[in-house]
Design a protein around this motif. Sequence first.
Motif, PDB file in Angstrom:
ATOM      1  N   GLU A   1       7.348   6.222  -6.536  1.00 28.64           N
ATOM      2  CA  GLU A   1       6.979   6.325  -4.970  1.00 28.64           C
ATOM      3  C   GLU A   1       5.418   6.662  -5.052  1.00 28.64           C
ATOM      4  O   GLU A   1       5.025   7.694  -5.525  1.00 28.64           O
ATOM      5  N   ASN A   2       4.705   5.833  -4.386  1.00 28.07           N
ATOM      6  CA  ASN A   2       3.392   5.865  -3.998  1.00 28.07           C
ATOM      7  C   ASN A   2       3.095   6.768  -3.044  1.00 28.07           C
ATOM      8  O   ASN A   2       3.614   6.612  -1.880  1.00 28.07           O
ATOM      9  N   PHE A   3       1.791   7.307  -2.964  1.00 31.07           N
ATOM     10  CA  PHE A   3       1.387   7.961  -1.782  1.00 31.07           C
ATOM     11  C   PHE A   3      -0.145   8.161  -1.974  1.00 31.07           C
ATOM     12  O   PHE A   3      -0.674   7.742  -2.951  1.00 31.07           O
ATOM     13  N   GLY A   4      -0.765   8.725  -0.771  1.00 33.94           N
ATOM     14  CA  GLY A   4      -2.229   8.789  -0.913  1.00 33.94           C
ATOM     15  C   GLY A   4      -2.906   7.520  -0.550  1.00 33.94           C
ATOM     16  O   GLY A   4      -2.417   6.517  -0.425  1.00 33.94           O
ATOM     17  N   GLU A   5      -4.026   7.805  -0.947  1.00 33.85           N
ATOM     18  CA  GLU A   5      -5.270   6.585  -0.787  1.00 33.85           C
ATOM     19  C   GLU A   5      -5.267   5.832  -2.201  1.00 33.85           C
ATOM     20  O   GLU A   5      -5.872   6.548  -3.065  1.00 33.85           O
ATOM     21  N   PRO A   6      -5.105   4.456  -2.298  1.00 33.42           N
ATOM     22  CA  PRO A   6      -5.510   3.923  -3.237  1.00 33.42           C
ATOM     23  C   PRO A   6      -6.673   3.349  -3.477  1.00 33.42           C
ATOM     24  O   PRO A   6      -7.547   3.593  -2.391  1.00 33.42           O
ATOM     25  N   PHE A   7      -7.367   3.292  -4.684  1.00 33.03           N
ATOM     26  CA  PHE A   7      -8.714   3.012  -4.631  1.00 33.03           C
ATOM     27  C   PHE A   7      -8.914   1.922  -6.093  1.00 33.03           C
ATOM     28  O   PHE A   7      -7.914   1.980  -6.997  1.00 33.03           O
ATOM     29  N   PHE A   8     -10.128   1.638  -6.236  1.00 32.97           N
ATOM     30  CA  PHE A   8     -10.521   0.899  -7.385  1.00 32.97           C
ATOM     31  C   PHE A   8     -11.406   1.592  -8.234  1.00 32.97           C
ATOM     32  O   PHE A   8     -12.026   2.463  -7.927  1.00 32.97           O
TER      33      PHE A   8
ATOM     34  N   VAL B   1      -4.061  -2.375   3.084  1.00 35.06           N
ATOM     35  CA  VAL B   1      -3.456  -1.470   2.459  1.00 35.06           C
ATOM     36  C   VAL B   1      -2.031  -1.295   3.219  1.00 35.06           C
ATOM     37  O   VAL B   1      -1.992  -1.169   4.246  1.00 35.06           O
ATOM     38  N   PHE B   2      -0.933  -1.260   2.332  1.00 40.15           N
ATOM     39  CA  PHE B   2       0.298  -1.187   2.672  1.00 40.15           C
ATOM     40  C   PHE B   2       0.993  -0.254   1.733  1.00 40.15           C
ATOM     41  O   PHE B   2       1.128  -0.630   0.502  1.00 40.15           O
ATOM     42  N   ASN B   3       2.034   0.734   2.185  1.00 40.26           N
ATOM     43  CA  ASN B   3       2.728   1.730   1.326  1.00 40.26           C
ATOM     44  C   ASN B   3       1.885   2.244   0.123  1.00 40.26           C
ATOM     45  O   ASN B   3       2.121   2.204  -0.944  1.00 40.26           O
ATOM     46  N   HIS B   4       0.536   2.588   0.475  1.00 37.23           N
ATOM     47  CA  HIS B   4      -0.259   3.216  -0.456  1.00 37.23           C
ATOM     48  C   HIS B   4      -0.609   2.504  -1.569  1.00 37.23           C
ATOM     49  O   HIS B   4      -0.857   2.726  -2.666  1.00 37.23           O
ATOM     50  N   LYS B   5      -0.768   1.035  -1.364  1.00 36.93           N
ATOM     51  CA  LYS B   5      -1.182   0.010  -2.276  1.00 36.93           C
ATOM     52  C   LYS B   5      -2.075  -1.135  -1.657  1.00 36.93           C
ATOM     53  O   LYS B   5      -1.996  -1.451  -0.496  1.00 36.93           O
ATOM     54  N   ILE B   6      -2.883  -1.629  -2.235  1.00 41.83           N
ATOM     55  CA  ILE B   6      -4.015  -2.728  -2.005  1.00 41.83           C
ATOM     56  C   ILE B   6      -3.405  -3.903  -2.018  1.00 41.83           C
ATOM     57  O   ILE B   6      -3.031  -4.423  -3.316  1.00 41.83           O
ATOM     58  N   TYR B   7      -2.901  -4.646  -0.843  1.00 35.81           N
ATOM     59  CA  TYR B   7      -1.889  -5.968  -1.559  1.00 35.81           C
ATOM     60  C   TYR B   7      -2.872  -6.908  -1.082  1.00 35.81           C
ATOM     61  O   TYR B   7      -2.372  -8.116  -1.633  1.00 35.81           O
ATOM     62  N   ARG B   8      -4.226  -6.980  -0.511  1.00 35.32           N
ATOM     63  CA  ARG B   8      -4.983  -8.325  -0.447  1.00 35.32           C
ATOM     64  C   ARG B   8      -5.269  -8.896  -1.640  1.00 35.32           C
ATOM     65  O   ARG B   8      -5.648  -8.224  -2.552  1.00 35.32           O
ATOM     66  N   PRO B   9      -4.887 -10.118  -2.066  1.00 37.01           N
ATOM     67  CA  PRO B   9      -5.310 -10.624  -3.088  1.00 37.01           C
ATOM     68  C   PRO B   9      -6.807 -10.819  -3.638  1.00 37.01           C
ATOM     69  O   PRO B   9      -7.556 -10.994  -2.623  1.00 37.01           O
TER      70      PRO B   9
ATOM     71  N   ASN C   1      -3.355  -9.414  10.533  1.00 36.36           N
ATOM     72  CA  ASN C   1      -2.419  -8.560  11.179  1.00 36.36           C
ATOM     73  C   ASN C   1      -2.853  -7.065  10.803  1.00 36.36           C
ATOM     74  O   ASN C   1      -2.413  -6.724   9.784  1.00 36.36           O
ATOM     75  N   ASP C   2      -3.145  -6.413  11.770  1.00 34.53           N
ATOM     76  CA  ASP C   2      -3.474  -4.912  11.712  1.00 34.53           C
ATOM     77  C   ASP C   2      -2.194  -4.075  12.088  1.00 34.53           C
ATOM     78  O   ASP C   2      -2.414  -3.062  11.996  1.00 34.53           O
ATOM     79  N   HIS C   3      -1.160  -4.893  12.616  1.00 35.96           N
ATOM     80  CA  HIS C   3      -0.046  -3.827  13.137  1.00 35.96           C
ATOM     81  C   HIS C   3       0.773  -3.633  11.804  1.00 35.96           C
ATOM     82  O   HIS C   3       1.562  -2.781  11.919  1.00 35.96           O
ATOM     83  N   TYR C   4       1.070  -4.559  10.775  1.00 33.21           N
ATOM     84  CA  TYR C   4       1.794  -4.296   9.618  1.00 33.21           C
ATOM     85  C   TYR C   4       0.954  -3.718   8.601  1.00 33.21           C
ATOM     86  O   TYR C   4       1.432  -2.998   7.791  1.00 33.21           O
ATOM     87  N   TRP C   5      -0.283  -4.191   8.677  1.00 29.33           N
ATOM     88  CA  TRP C   5      -0.988  -3.737   7.226  1.00 29.33           C
ATOM     89  C   TRP C   5      -2.122  -2.612   8.097  1.00 29.33           C
ATOM     90  O   TRP C   5      -2.293  -2.595   9.174  1.00 29.33           O
ATOM     91  N   THR C   6      -2.361  -1.670   7.137  1.00 23.99           N
ATOM     92  CA  THR C   6      -3.739  -0.749   7.578  1.00 23.99           C
ATOM     93  C   THR C   6      -4.907  -1.527   7.139  1.00 23.99           C
ATOM     94  O   THR C   6      -5.092  -1.887   5.882  1.00 23.99           O
ATOM     95  N   ILE C   7      -5.866  -1.808   8.073  1.00 30.36           N
ATOM     96  CA  ILE C   7      -7.260  -2.513   7.468  1.00 30.36           C
ATOM     97  C   ILE C   7      -8.166  -1.430   7.026  1.00 30.36           C
ATOM     98  O   ILE C   7      -8.695  -0.269   8.000  1.00 30.36           O
ATOM     99  N   ARG C   8      -8.696  -1.374   6.046  1.00 28.09           N
ATOM    100  CA  ARG C   8      -9.544  -0.264   5.377  1.00 28.09           C
ATOM    101  C   ARG C   8     -10.872  -0.643   5.186  1.00 28.09           C
ATOM    102  O   ARG C   8     -10.916  -1.815   4.566  1.00 28.09           O
TER     103      ARG C   8
END
Length: 241
Positions: A161-168, A80-88, A109-116
Amino acid sequence: MLVHYDQTSDILYYEVLDIPLPELQGSKTLKVAFHHATKDEVVVRSITLPKRSTVGDVINDLKTKVELSHPNAELRLLEVFNHKIYRPFDPAITYMQIFPLSEKIENINDHYWTIRAEEIPEEEKNLGPDDRLIHVYHFIKDTAQNPMRILNSFCIIQKIENFGEPFFMVMHEGETLAVIKVRIQKKLQVPHEEFAKWKFAFLFQGRPEYLQDSDIVSGHFQGDGPWQEYLGLEHSDNAHI
């Protein structure tokens, strides 16, 4: 007396390690934010494993350190980065496991991305041939005036502008927005009075197309990928979302 870069000191600092230094040097620590399935709760756990360990090893270790909704719950990891799920997405991965279970953690890389980490809902494990798993993001519109004048008037630019927790969310063929809204409200546990103020839009390349309750949502998604299209929830930025 200690000398370092032309500076002297008579103080020596040290750290007591939990594991031997050679073992630590061959290990990697990931900070994983675990989102509970039935509680509004996020806990961060540090998972330290050998660098050649896999995502599957991380998940197995994490299961021993968090509270699951049931003993047989299956987990997945997301970037997760900038409140979007980026992993393809990888269509070959069962149950939309965003990180393949065999992927080595030394590549993450968990320094740049948030691993959820989160439990995989049962409805996502039994998708029908016409069902689709879509990304749902919270957003607000930031309207700013461009200082450049065009024909003696200001140019108004709207930025999403995105915010909060993204989800499926599972989207069924032919499903209207009204039906999807019921499931979103239940999932996020938003009070009726507040939820009535929310707007819903299909966003393609950052441009919102607002939806009505009677609209068939699946007709808007063309499979261009979550970076191009998603279902947006427009509302005020509340910290609990």
